[in-house]
Design a protein around this motif. Structure first.
Motif, mmCIF file in Angstrom:
data_model
loop_
_atom_site.group_PDB
_atom_site.id
_atom_site.type_symbol
_atom_site.label_atom_id
_atom_site.label_comp_id
_atom_site.label_asym_id
_atom_site.label_seq_id
_atom_site.Cartn_x
_atom_site.Cartn_y
_atom_site.Cartn_z
ATOM 1 N N LEU A 40 -48.900 31.307 -13.586
ATOM 2 C CA LEU A 40 -47.770 32.250 -13.625
ATOM 3 C C LEU A 40 -46.533 31.562 -14.183
ATOM 4 N N SER A 41 -45.727 32.348 -14.886
ATOM 5 C CA SER A 41 -44.415 31.832 -15.286
ATOM 6 C C SER A 41 -43.354 32.576 -14.486
ATOM 7 N N VAL A 42 -42.144 32.062 -14.516
ATOM 8 C CA VAL A 42 -41.078 32.743 -13.774
ATOM 9 C C VAL A 42 -40.849 34.152 -14.325
ATOM 10 N N TRP A 43 -41.187 34.364 -15.588
ATOM 11 C CA TRP A 43 -41.027 35.710 -16.150
ATOM 12 C C TRP A 43 -42.080 36.678 -15.627
ATOM 13 N N ASP A 44 -43.318 36.185 -15.405
ATOM 14 C CA ASP A 44 -44.340 37.064 -14.804
ATOM 15 C C ASP A 44 -43.832 37.555 -13.456
ATOM 16 N N VAL A 45 -43.208 36.660 -12.726
ATOM 17 C CA VAL A 45 -42.764 37.000 -11.380
ATOM 18 C C VAL A 45 -41.511 37.880 -11.433
ATOM 19 N N MET A 46 -40.609 37.555 -12.345
ATOM 20 C CA MET A 46 -39.364 38.336 -12.479
ATOM 21 C C MET A 46 -39.694 39.810 -12.774
ATOM 22 N N CYS A 47 -40.703 40.010 -13.627
ATOM 23 C CA CYS A 47 -41.030 41.378 -14.042
ATOM 24 C C CYS A 47 -41.603 42.214 -12.903
ATOM 25 N N ALA A 79 -35.546 44.807 -12.207
ATOM 26 C CA ALA A 79 -35.140 43.614 -12.969
ATOM 27 C C ALA A 79 -35.172 43.904 -14.472
ATOM 28 N N ILE A 80 -36.130 44.756 -14.891
ATOM 29 C CA ILE A 80 -36.346 44.996 -16.323
ATOM 30 C C ILE A 80 -36.151 46.485 -16.611
ATOM 31 N N LEU A 81 -35.489 46.767 -17.715
ATOM 32 C CA LEU A 81 -35.246 48.161 -18.096
ATOM 33 C C LEU A 81 -36.573 48.913 -18.187
ATOM 34 N N GLN A 132 -28.060 27.392 -23.385
ATOM 35 C CA GLN A 132 -26.954 28.172 -22.801
ATOM 36 C C GLN A 132 -27.451 29.486 -22.220
ATOM 37 N N SER A 133 -28.390 30.152 -22.942
ATOM 38 C CA SER A 133 -28.798 31.496 -22.535
ATOM 39 C C SER A 133 -29.682 31.469 -21.289
ATOM 40 N N PHE A 134 -30.680 30.584 -21.263
ATOM 41 C CA PHE A 134 -31.571 30.680 -20.093
ATOM 42 C C PHE A 134 -30.910 30.099 -18.857
ATOM 43 N N ILE A 135 -29.951 29.207 -19.055
ATOM 44 C CA ILE A 135 -29.225 28.715 -17.874
ATOM 45 C C ILE A 135 -28.168 29.753 -17.471
ATOM 46 N N GLY A 192 -28.157 35.525 -12.895
ATOM 47 C CA GLY A 192 -29.260 36.213 -12.222
ATOM 48 C C GLY A 192 -29.915 37.344 -12.996
ATOM 49 N N LEU A 193 -29.623 37.469 -14.297
ATOM 50 C CA LEU A 193 -30.147 38.600 -15.069
ATOM 51 C C LEU A 193 -31.509 38.323 -15.693
ATOM 52 N N HIS A 194 -31.772 37.058 -15.962
ATOM 53 C CA HIS A 194 -33.055 36.655 -16.537
ATOM 54 C C HIS A 194 -33.793 35.810 -15.488
ATOM 55 N N ALA A 195 -35.096 35.592 -15.729
ATOM 56 C CA ALA A 195 -35.855 34.734 -14.818
ATOM 57 C C ALA A 195 -35.237 33.324 -14.820
#
Ligand code: FCB
Length: 464
Positions: free
Chosen positions: A34-41, A46-48, A170-173, A180-183
């Protein structure tokens, strides 16, 4: 011929870019972790539209078809990223051979069609297992990244020579660890996210060391931050100086600047104004850390989408130029500032003195398939044309620009915005997975075929 504008070098790298989580799908297949994005979704809201990248463009299964389309467009280079948890399901330790094989086959497919692979090691899909150990806050996180880099380099570096360590620090941090908007959806304190940033910079440096020492063919290495570009509103020396000064200044306690992320890498030190602004929140670091972070690089890779106009105010100090109402914006709300592809490369090269590769640039558009079965996207053609003409102007003025990667080769999963932002040269029907080259793809093919000369024609008319 006399008036023929100077163009891009003969070996200019006309490319396009994607990233693993945004296109691959196959999120739960063949032993991928799993990646943090799998979990975030999985998080409600969290996602439009509640979408996820679990299938995305299904590129994991359709990569051959996709590479064939790239070849049809005539791409000379393709930038993609590796999913860390596909290769190392727990982030460290056990290797997943099937995951590695996917990238092995992808590279062969690209090379078989004469498309040069540019590999990004990290484009945000961080292993969830490592996140549970503290993620980028953990003091060992840079060593974990180095271990992962080594596995990839050992497998692909007999064919791959172009590497990027990390995409848009810059973006992912900022989006993922501060806002808190992205994983992984964290809202860390200044002190904590600054620690994350230091660990990520160390990870970059260690990965460069690994690539240099393990690559089987000579490596060209870059790092792909996002460019926070300032554009002088006129060509007056005072406005140009105002733009240059603000582009390399830190005045606010957030991630949206260049120098905190670039000076350590390219100049071996944190910028003084940043140290002052972040003050007591700056993490402890040693001279040894700075030496690790500032490994020599070959290219200055930079993602540029827009810029902010600046002028010298009456008191001589830089100020934002007030934009007129109705200022042009894309479907993402991002402003259209073609001059950012002139001033960005120019200012960055002045300061960091490396050849420039534009590793992302493009726009989200409201694209759909017309009744004639085609996808007409004149807005994107106009956008790319304006930006590329500015890039060409930079080349004419002596900036050493070696390549350009349009974002993105295909419509894909646009992070928290789900599938609502179409950035592709290729339209993807996410229900059927049907691909359709948009008008912009055909136009870009012509730009590539003519090595930029087609940029000087608008809708069949010369624009000289
Ligand atoms: C950049 C990201 C890329 C994509 C484009 C639109 O910031 O690197 O993954 O989201 O924006």
């Amino acid at each position: 011929m006399q008036n023929e504008p100077m163009s891009f070098g003969d070996d200019f790298l006309w490319g396009a870019a994607t990233s693993s989580y945004q296109i691959e799908g196959g999120a739960y297949e063949d032993g991928k972790g799993l990646s943090v994005w799998d979990v975030m979704c999985e998080r409600p809201d969290a996602i439009l539209d509640g979408n996820s990248g679990a299938v995305a463009c299904d590129h994991y299964h359709r990569y051959k078809e996709d590479v064939a389309l790239m070849s049809q467009v005539g791409l000379k280079a393709y930038r993609f990223s590796i999913s860390w948890p596909r290769v190392l399901p727990e982030g460290i330790g056990r290797i997943n051979p099937k995951g590695l094989e996917f990238y092995d086959r992808l590279v062969d497919e690209l090379m078989g069609r004469n498309i040069r692979p540019f590999v990004t090691l990290f484009h945000w899909d961080y292993p969830y297992a490592l996140y549970q150990k503290g993620g980028w806050l953990n003091g060992d996180s840079s060593n974990w990244f180095a271990e992962y880099a080594r596995v990839v380099v050992e497998t692909l570096s007999d064919r791959v020579s172009d590497w990027m360590t990390i995409n848009e620090t810059q973006s992912f941090i900022g989006l993922g660890h501060q806002r808190g908007l992205h994983a992984p959806g964290l809202k860390l304190s200044h002190k904590e996210w600054l620690q994350v940033s230091h660990n990520v910079l160390l990870a970059h440096g260690k990965a460069v060391q690994v690539i240099r020492s393990h690559a089987k063919c000579p490596a060209r290495i870059g790092y792909a931050p996002v460019g926070v570009v300032k554009v002088p509103v006129t060509d007056s020396p005072a406005d140009i100086e105002a733009a240059r000064a603000t582009m390399f200044a830190i005045t606010e306690k957030n991630c949206e600047n260049n120098t905190w992320w670039m000076d350590p890498v390219f100049l071996g030190k944190y910028p003084e104004d940043g140290l002052a602004v972040f003050g007591k929140d700056v993490p402890q670091f040693t001279d040894e850390d700075m030496r690790t972070i500032s490994q020599p690089l070959d290219d200055f890779c930079i993602n540029i989408y827009n810029g902010r106009e600046v002028r010298a105010g009456a008191d001589g100090k830089a100020e934002k130029w007030p934009r007129p109402p109705g200022y042009w914006r894309t479907n993402f709300g991002w402003s259209v500032v073609p001059q950012s592809l002139y001033w960005g490369p120019k200012f960055f090269q002045e300061r960091y003195k490396l050849p420039v590769l534009i590793t992302e640039n493009g726009m989200a558009n409201v694209d759909w398939k017309s009744l004639d079965g085609q996808v007409h996207d004149p807005q994107r053609i106009d956008f790319l044309q304006r930006y590329l003409l500015e890039l060409q102007r930079a080349v004419q003025d002596g900036v050493d620009v070696r390549g350009y990667f349009q974002w993105s080769f295909m419509d894909n999963f646009e992070w928290a915005d789900g599938f609502t932002r179409r950035f592709g040269l290729t339209h993807v029907d996410f229900e059927t997975q049907e691909r359709t080259l948009k008008d912009s793809a055909r136009w870009y093919a012509e730009v590539i075929r003519t090595n930029g000369r087609a940029l000087h024609e608008a809708q069949g008319q010369s624009i000289e």
